[in-house]
Design an enzyme around this catalytic site. Structure first.
Site, PDB file in Angstrom:
ATOM      1  N   LYS A 195       0.831  -1.214   0.000  1.00 10.13           N
ATOM      2  CA  LYS A 195       0.000   0.000   0.000  1.00 10.13           C
ATOM      3  C   LYS A 195       0.866   1.265   0.000  1.00 10.13           C
ATOM      4  O   LYS A 195       0.657   2.200  -0.779  1.00 10.13           O
ATOM      5  CB  LYS A 195      -0.923  -0.016   1.216  1.00 10.13           C
ATOM      6  CG  LYS A 195      -1.581   1.304   1.535  1.00 10.13           C
ATOM      7  CD  LYS A 195      -2.546   1.741   0.444  1.00 10.13           C
ATOM      8  CE  LYS A 195      -2.760   3.231   0.486  1.00 10.13           C
ATOM      9  NZ  LYS A 195      -4.068   3.671   0.112  1.00 10.13           N
ATOM     10  N   CYS A 249      -2.746  11.302   1.335  1.00  7.59           N
ATOM     11  CA  CYS A 249      -2.017  10.049   1.075  1.00  7.59           C
ATOM     12  C   CYS A 249      -0.661  10.292   0.433  1.00  7.59           C
ATOM     13  O   CYS A 249       0.368   9.991   1.018  1.00  7.59           O
ATOM     14  CB  CYS A 249      -2.845   9.170   0.142  1.00  7.59           C
ATOM     15  SG  CYS A 249      -4.566   9.129   0.597  1.00  7.59           S
TER      16      CYS A 249
HETATM   17  N1  SAJ Z   1      -1.077  15.150  -8.842  1.00  8.98           N
HETATM   18  C1  SAJ Z   1      -0.140  15.791  -9.642  1.00  8.98           C
HETATM   19  N2  SAJ Z   1       0.156  15.225 -10.853  1.00  8.98           N
HETATM   20  C2  SAJ Z   1      -0.408  14.067 -11.279  1.00  8.98           C
HETATM   21  C3  SAJ Z   1      -1.346  13.416 -10.455  1.00  8.98           C
HETATM   22  C4  SAJ Z   1      -1.649  13.984  -9.227  1.00  8.98           C
HETATM   23  O1  SAJ Z   1       0.407  16.846  -9.297  1.00  8.98           O
HETATM   24  O2  SAJ Z   1      -0.098  13.639 -12.391  1.00  8.98           O
HETATM   25  C5  SAJ Z   1      -1.428  15.731  -7.536  1.00  8.98           C
HETATM   26  C6  SAJ Z   1      -2.930  16.002  -7.375  1.00  8.98           C
HETATM   27  O3  SAJ Z   1      -3.286  17.213  -7.940  1.00  8.98           O
HETATM   28  C7  SAJ Z   1      -3.066  15.961  -5.861  1.00  8.98           C
HETATM   29  C8  SAJ Z   1      -2.039  14.910  -5.437  1.00  8.98           C
HETATM   30  O4  SAJ Z   1      -1.149  14.770  -6.530  1.00  8.98           O
HETATM   31  O5  SAJ Z   1      -2.723  17.199  -5.286  1.00  8.98           O
HETATM   32  C9  SAJ Z   1      -2.628  13.564  -5.082  1.00  8.98           C
HETATM   33  O6  SAJ Z   1      -3.704  13.259  -5.951  1.00  8.98           O
HETATM   34  P1  SAJ Z   1      -3.892  11.831  -6.659  1.00  8.98           P
HETATM   35  O7  SAJ Z   1      -5.045  11.957  -7.562  1.00  8.98           O
HETATM   36  O8  SAJ Z   1      -2.607  11.383  -7.250  1.00  8.98           O
HETATM   37  O9  SAJ Z   1      -4.122  10.838  -5.457  1.00  8.98           O
HETATM   38  P2  SAJ Z   1      -5.105  10.797  -4.172  1.00  8.98           P
HETATM   39  O10 SAJ Z   1      -4.334  11.291  -3.000  1.00  8.98           O
HETATM   40  O11 SAJ Z   1      -6.400  11.438  -4.442  1.00  8.98           O
HETATM   41  O12 SAJ Z   1      -5.319   9.206  -4.024  1.00  8.98           O
HETATM   42  C10 SAJ Z   1      -4.192   8.355  -3.921  1.00  8.98           C
HETATM   43  C11 SAJ Z   1      -4.387   7.159  -4.875  1.00  8.98           C
HETATM   44  N3  SAJ Z   1      -3.151   6.388  -4.954  1.00  8.98           N
HETATM   45  C12 SAJ Z   1      -2.619   6.005  -6.142  1.00  8.98           C
HETATM   46  O13 SAJ Z   1      -3.090   6.329  -7.208  1.00  8.98           O
HETATM   47  C13 SAJ Z   1      -1.417   5.143  -6.088  1.00  8.98           C
HETATM   48  C14 SAJ Z   1      -5.538   6.290  -4.388  1.00  8.98           C
HETATM   49  O14 SAJ Z   1      -5.651   5.126  -5.190  1.00  8.98           O
HETATM   50  C15 SAJ Z   1      -5.310   5.872  -2.924  1.00  8.98           C
HETATM   51  O15 SAJ Z   1      -6.391   5.104  -2.429  1.00  8.98           O
HETATM   52  C16 SAJ Z   1      -5.210   7.141  -2.103  1.00  8.98           C
HETATM   53  O16 SAJ Z   1      -4.081   7.895  -2.578  1.00  8.98           O
HETATM   54  C17 SAJ Z   1      -5.036   6.758  -0.646  1.00  8.98           C
HETATM   55  O17 SAJ Z   1      -5.993   6.986   0.133  1.00  8.98           O
HETATM   56  O18 SAJ Z   1      -4.004   6.175  -0.282  1.00  8.98           O
END
Ligand code: SAJ
Length: 396
Positions: A195, A249
């Site tokens: 995880k 996360c």
């Molecule tokens: N972000 C970027 N660039 C990207 C993708 C995201 O800057 O290309 C930023 C987003 O804007 C945001 C942050 O990263 O600020 C996190 O967003 P996210 O969409 O990547 O992830 P979370 O935090 O919403 O959810 C993640 C997910 N993990 C993965 O994809 C590996 C989700 O599946 C998990 O369940 C969740 O963390 C968790 O609760 O652990």
């Protein structure tokens, strides 16, 4: 009966999903106001499809209570913050929940921890609590992404870590009531590690994209075009640069590894620092754009978006809030997803926000932008999210 402990972003949808698929569920939370809201038939955050799922779970008989229930299966979804100095996990909420469960649970009860924990947390902090009572520990980390939670609850694969494969199988069957994805049964520490590594992989990939953005800005090149072309290679998949990394996360979980294994995680530590510095990079870009256009009054600069990402109402670790905290200038701010005021100079009306600002900085790509892009045409725009396609904007 399943008692779901912690009715936040993960616990609530999980409880509703189980209930609407025929499982008898009681949801418990120590926050009495939250429990009262749910008892009154209202959801507590916005997420596509949540209202309908809530209605179906209510119909199926889900109950909400401030009290832990005496039963044989528990699912714990409480927050797991980290200590900002030591970078180690702070398991206080998990510990408190398990202690309360142990005081009411049946002999041989199964305690499933869904909260993300660092590898070894179950052995170090949870197992010792269970001495003296026969219970079965399981770690079944959640994997769903805010913004697409209900689809992912149903379709993602899952990992179940258990000491006893038979108990693992029993929990697998419980999740199979709604989960169509493959469910892998393994041991607890492997489940813990997978995880945290999943979120770390994403954090490192985003940091790589952020580093490229800085490099391309220095060289006067278009990072989006470069990533787009690179990603056409069959084995390259670079994520998108942005104004920072928020949520509960990705900016948190990788630090667990750095905190526990500092000698073995230099890459992860550096990636996390790169992501954490993005709001400062954005701030310095804002200052140069202001200078270029002779703007000296920060109240004429509007930050669009306060949530941590698009189309959610969650502001935890939000890049915009990080920017405002580190550079407390009187920026105008607006977010269409928020009804509450959480920042200084926060507008509740987009037209007023636009009227009062010369430079708009898009910090979050809410869908709302699509319906207002026409009205933004005459503004100077710094689009940190590539949200406004076909418009002449400053890019990250
Ligand atoms: N972000 C970027 N660039 C990207 C993708 C995201 O800057 O290309 C930023 C987003 O804007 C945001 C942050 O990263 O600020 C996190 O967003 P996210 O969409 O990547 O992830 P979370 O935090 O919403 O959810 C993640 C997910 N993990 C993965 O994809 C590996 C989700 O599946 C998990 O369940 C969740 O963390 C968790 O609760 O652990």
């Amino acid at each position: 009966m399943v008692n779901v402990i912690g009715l936040g972003y993960i616990g609530l949808p999980t409880a509703l999903m189980l209930a609407s698929h025929g499982v008898q569920v009681v949801g418990t939370d120590y926050n009495t106001k939250l429990v009262q809201t749910l008892q009154a038939g209202q959801t507590t955050f916005s997420e596509a499809g949540l209202e309908a799922l809530f209605a179906s779970a209510l119909e199926a008989g889900i109950r909400f209570s401030g009290e832990y229930q005496s039963t044989d299966v528990y699912i714990v979804s409480v927050p797991t913050p980290y200590d900002r100095d030591s970078k180690k996990i702070d398991p206080c909420y998990v510990i408190a929940a398990v202690k309360q469960i142990l005081s009411v649970c049946a002999e041989d009860a199964v305690i499933v921890i869904e909260s993300t924990v660092s590898p070894g947390t179950m052995d170090r902090f949870v197992r010792p609590l269970c001495q003296g009572k026969k219970v079965h520990l399981v770690h079944a980390p959640e994997r769903i992404i805010p913004g697409n939670m209900l689809y992912e609850l149903e379709h993602n694969s899952r990992t179940i870590g258990a000491d006893d494969p038979q108990v693992g199988q029993q929990v697998k069957e419980l999740y199979s009531s709604f989960c169509k994805g493959e469910i892998v049964v393994t041991d607890i520490k492997t489940a813990e590690m997978t995880k945290v590594i999943e979120n770390t992989y994403r954090a490192v990939n985003i940091a790589f994209a952020n580093e490229l953005a800085k490099l391309c800005h220095y060289e006067g090149m278009n990072v989006d075009e470069i990533i787009r072309i690179c990603n056409m290679h069959p084995r390259v998949n670079i994520l998108s640069p942005g104004p920072g990394v928020g949520g509960h996360c990705i900016p948190v979980d990788p630090w667990f590894l750095v905190g526990d294994y500092p000698e073995h995680t230099p890459l992860i530590a550096k990636a996390m620092t790169i992501n954490e510095e993005m709001p400062d990079f954005i701030y310095s870009r804002i200052c140069s754009i202001m200078e270029e256009h002779g703007i000296s009054d920060f109240s004429k600069v509007g930050l669009y978006g306060l949530t941590y990402k698009e189309d959610v109402d969650d502001v935890r670790e939000s890049p915009t809030l990080q920017l405002l905290q580190r550079h407390p200038m009187p920026f105008a701010v607006y977010d269409p997803m928020l009804t509450e005021t959480i920042a200084d100079n926060q507008y509740t009306d987009f037209t007023n926000f636009l009227q009062d600002t010369h430079l708009v900085v898009v910090m979050v790509a809410h869908s709302h932008l699509r319906s207002v892009s026409e009205a933004m045409k005459d503004k100077i725009i710094f689009d940190t999210r590539r949200a406004l396609k076909g418009m002449d904007t400053y890019r990250i």
